[in-house]
Design an enzyme around this catalytic site. Structure first.
Site, short mmCIF file in Angstrom:
data_model
loop_
_atom_site.label_atom_id
_atom_site.label_comp_id
_atom_site.label_asym_id
_atom_site.label_seq_id
_atom_site.Cartn_x
_atom_site.Cartn_y
_atom_site.Cartn_z
N CYS A 22 42.41 39.18 45.11
CA CYS A 22 43.20 40.42 45.17
C CYS A 22 42.63 41.29 46.28
O CYS A 22 42.11 40.77 47.26
CB CYS A 22 43.19 41.13 43.81
SG CYS A 22 41.56 41.72 43.30
N GLY A 23 42.69 42.60 46.12
CA GLY A 23 42.20 43.49 47.17
C GLY A 23 40.69 43.59 47.20
O GLY A 23 40.06 43.34 48.24
#
Length: 563
Positions: free
Chosen positions: A523-524
């Site tokens: 993800c981020g």
């Protein structure tokens, strides 16, 4: 033995020697204490020299921690500056001293001798190394020479990307110079691992510093029109008005070597936990000694003011203890158990800090370790002004004992590293980090402090609640890579071949995922991938998380020039 009227001679001032002298006086009012300093200043803030060159510290007087007059009148300590100790007669317990102003020599007797001779900047024997315009930075006279040279310069070349190199780059850019930084290694800041050092490299280039990595100086030549020509190991030729050598330092141990004291493989003086050398009447402190790393147990050189100050206190305590005891084998109340190497550097508003050992050192030592990355805000995200802190935590696979930490960011970085370093000094594990009770108000931190978060991520892994994928195997893995960010985030940039299934739709799309193939989640910054991991793992899928998400991926790609 009685301490009354005993004579303590200290060779060198600055951090270790000056601290030792002051501590010895606090412990013994009747001892005669004499300090010999080769330079013109007995105690000065050498860590502030780059900022004096850059006019951030405007007055030279602000660098002077204590003067000979202060030592004399406040502590009754005799100080001789511009005085060199040239020889030690261990059998007679005398030293030979030369007054550098007059050339006169004399002998001084001692009951205890402390060597705080420090370190000297490395100046390799390259062609042209002694030409004018090439400077080291170790003391106040050095800084004066550099300041004078800057008045007639527009270009500067810094050789070496360590602490001094980065600080000098920032200060010279601040003075309006065109700065190039040349570093032999493939990264700046050797105490950090490459992906963490990349943040500093990016900040340097963003502020106009021309960064040349993986290249060394081979020769210097004087240009007919003035300035210097510098030839590099890859055949490049650089023109500059002045050169700052920030290659590093080596222990100034010639006096000890000539006296037959034991030296280590790294060239520093070997001492016991009480800073005593191989001679029972001689102690050594500061940059001239080798120290044990508290994590790896290996000898190393750590030219930092903090350890030097502590060593000075330990040596003074041991000396007075030895004076007071009939048996030399009696243990003093203070000892020096080694170093973590906790350090910090500022570069154009970015703070770079570390403690313990890095991944490179762990690999060389053959230690079994694990690592996690995280990128939390320095305070609560809903409070204005939150800035990210990029953290790498290294710990033992077996029991979670903390091996090291690195952090980079604009705010609150030193607090994070200081807390972790304090925990490490107590032998703490990642399980202790997640349980620490730290200050919280939204403008200062978060309910889950970055330190707590680092401990939680690592502890989750060790408990089996979070399996970590190996970043180094990303290019060769047969696993399915699933990016759980939003469609927009994915469209803005993603790892090649990664499939995008946003976290919010993951439950509805479980049927799309294979049950016989490993799945790596990203993800981020790692949080959503962890949520996805828990969901998929409880549904029987084989899953792992790429720690730190795309933020870590970008840092890693930056180090290999793919961003």
């Amino acid at each position: 033995m009685n301490a009354a009227n005993k004579r303590i001679l200290i060779v060198g001032g600055v951090a270790g020697g000056a601290t030792c002298a002051a501590r010895a006086r606090r412990l013994c009012e009747t001892c005669e204490i004499v300090v010999f300093e080769r330079g013109p200043h007995v105690s000065f803030a050498n860590c502030g020299l780059p900022y004096f060159v850059g006019d951030v510290i405007e007055s030279e007087a602000n660098l002077l921690v204590a003067s000979p007059d202060l030592f004399q009148h406040r502590f009754n300590i005799e100080v001789h500056t511009e005085t060199e100790v040239t020889r030690i007669d261990r059998q007679a317990r005398v030293i030979e001293v030369r007054d550098l102003k007059t050339g006169a020599t004399r002998e001084e007797s001692y009951d205890a001798l402390v060597l705080a001779t420090g370190a000297q900047p490395i100046r390799p024997p390259l062609p042209g190394i002694d030409l004018s315009g090439i400077y080291g930075l170790r003391n106040i006279p050095d800084s004066r020479k550099i300041k004078a040279a800057i008045e007639h310069a527009s270009r500067a070349l810094i050789v070496g990307g360590g602490f001094i190199g980065l600080e000098m780059a920032e200060n010279l850019v601040g003075l309006g110079l065109d700065v190039t930084l040349l570093e032999l290694a493939d990264q700046v800041m050797p105490p950090l691992d490459p992906e963490m050092a990349g943040y500093a490299a990016e900040r340097l280039t963003a502020n106009g510093v021309k960064l040349i990595l993986g290249e060394a100086v081979e020769a210097f030549e004087q240009l007919p029109e003035g300035g210097l020509s510098v030839r590099t190991s890859k055949g490049a030729t650089l023109s500059t008005d002045l050169v700052i050598l920030g290659i590093g330092v080596r222990p100034d141990a010639a006096l000890a070597r000539d006296a037959g004291l034991e030296l280590g493989e790294l060239g520093g003086i070997r001492v016991d936990p009480y800073q005593r050398t191989s001679d029972e009447a001689i102690w050594a402190v500061g940059d001239v000694v080798e120290v044990k790393n508290r994590i790896s147990g290996q000898w190393q050189l750590v030219p930092l003011a903090g350890p030097a100050n502590r060593q000075g206190r330990v040596a003074a305590t041991a000396i007075l203890h030895q004076f007071a005891c009939q048996e030399i084998g009696t243990q003093p109340p203070l000892d020096f158990e080694g170093v973590l190497g906790t350090a910090v550097c500022g570069v154009f508003g970015l703070t770079v800090a570390c403690t313990g050992v890095n991944e490179k050192q762990l690999q060389r030592s053959g230690m079994d370790f694990e690592k996690v990355y995280l990128h939390p805000g320095h305070h609560a995200s809903y409070f204005p002004g939150a800035r990210p802190i990029h953290i790498k935590l290294l710990f033992a696979k077996a029991d979670g004992r903390i091996f090291g930490a690195q952090a980079v960011g604009e705010l609150d970085v030193t607090r994070v590293i200081d807390v972790i370093a304090t925990a490490m000094m107590q032998g703490a594990s990642v399980f202790d980090l997640e349980d620490l009770e730290l200050c919280y108000a939204p403008q200062f931190g978060a309910a889950k402090d970055p330190v707590n978060m680092a401990g939680m991520v690592a502890a989750n892994h060790l408990r089996g609640d979070l399996q970590l994928a190996d970043w180094d195997a990303l290019g060769s893995t047969a696993a399915l890579l699933v990016d759980v960010r939003s469609d927009a985030e994915y469209a803005g940039g993603h790892i090649p071949d990664a499939q995008n299934i946003p976290l919010e739709s993951l439950r509805d799309r479980l049927h799309e995922l294979p049950r016989t193939r490993e799945i790596w989640l990203i993800c981020g910054v790692g949080q959503r991938a962890y949520y996805a991991y828990r969901l998929l793992e409880q549904n029987g899928l084989q899953v792992k998380v790429l720690s730190g998400g795309m933020q870590t991926h970008q840092a890693r790609m930056r180090t290999v020039g793919q961003l």
